[in-house]
Write a protein that holds these residues in place. Structure first.
Motif, short mmCIF file in Angstrom:
data_model
loop_
_atom_site.label_atom_id
_atom_site.label_comp_id
_atom_site.label_asym_id
_atom_site.label_seq_id
_atom_site.Cartn_x
_atom_site.Cartn_y
_atom_site.Cartn_z
N ASN A 134 0.80 -1.23 0.00
CA ASN A 134 0.00 0.00 0.00
C ASN A 134 0.83 1.28 0.00
O ASN A 134 0.28 2.37 0.07
CB ASN A 134 -0.95 -0.01 1.20
N ASP B 23 2.88 3.59 -2.21
CA ASP B 23 3.11 3.84 -3.63
C ASP B 23 4.55 4.21 -3.95
O ASP B 23 4.93 4.26 -5.13
CB ASP B 23 2.17 4.95 -4.13
N THR C 154 -7.65 -4.86 1.69
CA THR C 154 -7.76 -3.45 1.31
C THR C 154 -7.03 -3.23 0.00
O THR C 154 -7.52 -2.56 -0.92
CB THR C 154 -7.17 -2.54 2.40
N HIS C 155 -5.86 -3.83 -0.10
CA HIS C 155 -5.10 -3.75 -1.35
C HIS C 155 -5.84 -4.48 -2.47
O HIS C 155 -5.93 -3.98 -3.60
CB HIS C 155 -3.72 -4.37 -1.16
N HIS D 204 -8.96 -4.91 -2.91
CA HIS D 204 -10.14 -4.17 -3.36
C HIS D 204 -9.77 -3.06 -4.34
O HIS D 204 -10.63 -2.54 -5.05
CB HIS D 204 -10.88 -3.60 -2.15
N ARG D 205 -8.49 -2.72 -4.41
CA ARG D 205 -8.03 -1.68 -5.34
C ARG D 205 -7.42 -2.30 -6.60
O ARG D 205 -6.64 -1.65 -7.29
CB ARG D 205 -7.00 -0.78 -4.65
N ASP E 211 -8.34 -2.77 -9.55
CA ASP E 211 -8.53 -2.07 -10.82
C ASP E 211 -7.64 -0.85 -10.97
O ASP E 211 -7.55 -0.27 -12.06
CB ASP E 211 -10.00 -1.67 -11.00
N THR E 212 -6.95 -0.46 -9.89
CA THR E 212 -6.05 0.69 -9.96
C THR E 212 -4.58 0.26 -10.06
O THR E 212 -3.70 1.12 -10.16
CB THR E 212 -6.21 1.59 -8.72
N ARG E 213 -4.34 -1.03 -10.02
CA ARG E 213 -2.96 -1.53 -9.96
C ARG E 213 -2.45 -1.90 -11.34
O ARG E 213 -3.23 -2.24 -12.24
CB ARG E 213 -2.86 -2.74 -9.03
N SER F 213 -13.13 0.56 5.70
CA SER F 213 -12.04 0.80 4.77
C SER F 213 -12.16 2.23 4.25
O SER F 213 -13.00 2.52 3.39
CB SER F 213 -12.10 -0.19 3.60
#
Length: 308
Positions: free
Chosen positions: A106, A108, A146-147, A149-150, A152-154, A187
């Motif tokens: 998490n 960046d 939590t990671h 769930h993201r 689509d941003t990775r 979250s």
């Protein structure tokens, strides 16, 4: 004598009100696990065992060479080596291990290469029977999901490694159950649950334009849909999973992914009355895929029995 009988009866009533004993609960849990294992034997999960923990750890260690680690984090790296390379039990991973992994996933400022290698180490660890003991370290911070769930941003390589990790968690009953917990946690001010994070990864990967990610996504979809769970687990996500499957069918996938899709759809149709309605209203008609293979036809028959 009558008084003694009355006393014994009262004691029994008190015990009944107190609820089942710990032995009874353990027996019930053991019977449930045995039944789950019998069902798994009939519908084995799709996992990817061609991943070498030693090789993945070496890549992870090399990727970390440019990362500034605290002494505690270096200790976590050593612990992972003991677990993945030397075969020690999960007890060797300290309480801060998943905090360290969560920081890498998490933050960046950490390179994609580091995150991918960390996730692939987790994918190798997921095949270990005691991995669930590690996962439960995350019940307070929820860093892993939590990671997830993201997703689509990775970057794509990270998505592939993440989906692989979650798919391999179905190798063992306890770790697969962890993915499907329905209790909610916060979250960033929004309610989230393990099953919702898992569902997002599953849908995103299943409908990916990338062939490798879609391969793992359809395997994850198969594993989720064929897992024997209480219906309440699927109440919130059944329709979302079914819609993704119907969209996949519109692409006319190859036989392997088609079989996974119709098998998952058949199972979801058993869980929810809404799924057969979706099949009828949204399409495509599963019957259009008859003749692809006997195993595909078998699952289509099960779906059409539910579609009115």
């Amino acid at each position: 004598m009558a008084e003694a009988v009355e006393t014994a009866s009262s004691a029994h009533e008190e015990l009944s009100r107190a609820g089942p004993s710990s032995e009874a609960l353990e027996l019930e849990a053991d019977e449930r696990r045995q039944e789950e294992q019998r069902k798994r034997d009939r519908d084995p999960p799709i996992v990817y065992k061609d991943i070498d923990g030693t090789v993945e750890f070496e890549k992870f260690s090399k990727a970390l060479e440019g990362v500034d680690l605290t002494p505690e984090e270096r200790q976590c790296v050593d612990e992972l080596q003991q677990y993945l390379v030397h075969g020690e039990g999960s007890w060797v991973l300290g309480d801060d291990f998943l905090l360290f992994i969560g920081r890498l996933l998490n933050d960046d400022s950490v390179s994609c290469e580091v995150r991918v290698s960390a996730l692939r180490c987790l994918a190798a660890a997921a095949l270990r029977e005691d991995v669930s003991l590690v996962l439960h370290q995350d019940r307070r911070h929820h860093a892993l999901l939590t990671h997830a769930h993201r997703i689509d941003t990775r970057p794509l390589p990270e998505q592939q490694a993440l989906a692989l990790f979650m798919c391999n968690l179905f190798e063992n009953i306890s770790s697969s159950e962890w993915l499907l917990y329905i209790s909610e946690w916060d979250s960033n001010g929004q309610p989230l649950s393990n099953i919702r994070a898992t569902t997002k990864v599953c849908v995103h990967a299943t409908l990916s334009e990338d062939a490798e990610l879609r391969e793992v996504g359809t395997a994850l979809m198969h594993n989720i849909a064929t897992k024997e769970v209480k219906t309440v687990v699927f109440d919130e996500v059944c329709v979302e999973l079914a819609m993704a499957l119907l969209q996949l069918l519109q692409w006319a996938p190859g036989e392997e992914q088609l079989h996974r899709a119709v098998k998952a759809l058949a199972r979801l149709a058993q869980h929810s009355q809404e799924v057969p309605q979706l099949v009828a209203l949204v399409g495509p008609d599963p019957a259009a895929f008859r003749g692809t293979s006997p195993r595909v036809d078998e699952q289509i028959d099960l779906i059409m029995q539910k579609v009115k």
